[in-house]
Scaffold this active site. Sequence first.
Site, PDB file in Angstrom:
ATOM      1  NE  ARG A  88       0.744   7.319  16.339  1.00  0.00           N
ATOM      2  CZ  ARG A  88       1.022   8.276  17.352  1.00  0.00           C
ATOM      3  NH1 ARG A  88       0.935   9.376  17.163  1.00  0.00           N
ATOM      4  NH2 ARG A  88       1.340   7.648  18.280  1.00  0.00           N
ATOM      5  NE  ARG A  89      -4.576   3.144  19.149  1.00  0.00           N
ATOM      6  CZ  ARG A  89      -4.456   2.894  20.493  1.00  0.00           C
ATOM      7  NH1 ARG A  89      -5.727   2.638  21.011  1.00  0.00           N
ATOM      8  NH2 ARG A  89      -3.433   2.493  21.066  1.00  0.00           N
ATOM      9  CB  CYS A 144     -10.892  -4.636  -5.683  1.00  0.00           C
ATOM     10  SG  CYS A 144     -11.692  -5.733  -6.572  1.00  0.00           S
ATOM     11  NE  ARG A 163      -9.454  -8.421  -3.640  1.00  0.00           N
ATOM     12  CZ  ARG A 163      -9.682  -8.994  -4.892  1.00  0.00           C
ATOM     13  NH1 ARG A 163      -8.736  -9.204  -5.525  1.00  0.00           N
ATOM     14  NH2 ARG A 163     -10.942  -8.966  -5.209  1.00  0.00           N
ATOM     15  CB  SER A 164      -7.070  -6.709  -7.312  1.00  0.00           C
ATOM     16  OG  SER A 164      -7.550  -6.823  -8.884  1.00  0.00           O
ATOM     17  CG  ASN A 193     -11.521   1.888  -7.462  1.00  0.00           C
ATOM     18  OD1 ASN A 193     -10.641   0.899  -8.099  1.00  0.00           O
ATOM     19  ND2 ASN A 193     -12.809   1.788  -7.108  1.00  0.00           N
ATOM     20  CE1 TYR A 237      -8.414  -9.541 -16.411  1.00  0.00           C
ATOM     21  CE2 TYR A 237      -8.715  -7.131 -15.691  1.00  0.00           C
ATOM     22  CZ  TYR A 237      -8.847  -8.394 -15.307  1.00  0.00           C
ATOM     23  OH  TYR A 237      -9.294  -8.915 -14.164  1.00  0.00           O
TER      24      TYR A 237
END
Length: 282
Positions: free
Chosen positions: A137-138, A157, A183-184, A194, A226
Amino acid sequence: MSYADNIFINMCKDILENGIDTKGEIVRPTWEDGTKAYTIKKFGVVNRYDLRKEFPALTLRKTSLKSAFDEILWIWQKKSNNIHDLNSHIWDEWADENGSIGKAYGYQMSIKHKYKEGLFDQVDRVLFDLKNSPYSRRILTNIYVHNDLNEMNLYPCAYSMTFNVTKDKKSDELILNGILNQRSNDVLTANNWNVCQYSLLLMMFAKVSGMIAGELLHVIADAHIYDRHIPLIEELIKREPLPAPKVYLNPDIKDFYQFTTQDLIVENYEAYEQIKNIPIAI
């Protein structure tokens, strides 16, 4: 019809209807003309894709899968932070005069650390653990290194992948799943890019580890559209999804470091006309 299209349409509708407008707030990005780039944003978007059922490429507009594959190889296989090793211009805005994007992305993947009886970078550690302790699990990577952020031309990102192995109850085959933490995410320009990239990464790791690529969970802290992208998104989500393409890798490749863009096979990828001249906030 493409499941990825339906996820994308529902996500965009949710952001437009229930998201928060940042207009008038303090924001970093700007448009090319210097105008502040505001967004409608949603916190904590989670999307799930099962690669055993279909490859999650949008048909609402075509994602350039070869270029997406090339960038993921640039980061994870070449472990490069120089745009001269990349066969596209998507990073040109963030490169210095020598082509470097600083201590970001591939640079972080190349750093070796002591593990077990040897020295490993993050990619080789994942490959080692998938082979030797698949139920660990690592098994994860993280390139958001605070000590180096001041030397990155753009903060990462998509910054972390967590790998988790399960077993198919009927066949006993091992299934490789992954969680992509972001994160964004610029929904119009980068969301499906992505998703496709990290699906391909999951497929490569699964293949060279003798596993089947399973689920990709995409966790986005700040999913945003945007202001100048809103009419483009509204046009896009009116389109009727088409069948998903068939995407697979060259079955002869057994070594992660042997993959090239020529080993990506894409069949029956029908998509609507590409939206051109999309403005990019920087």
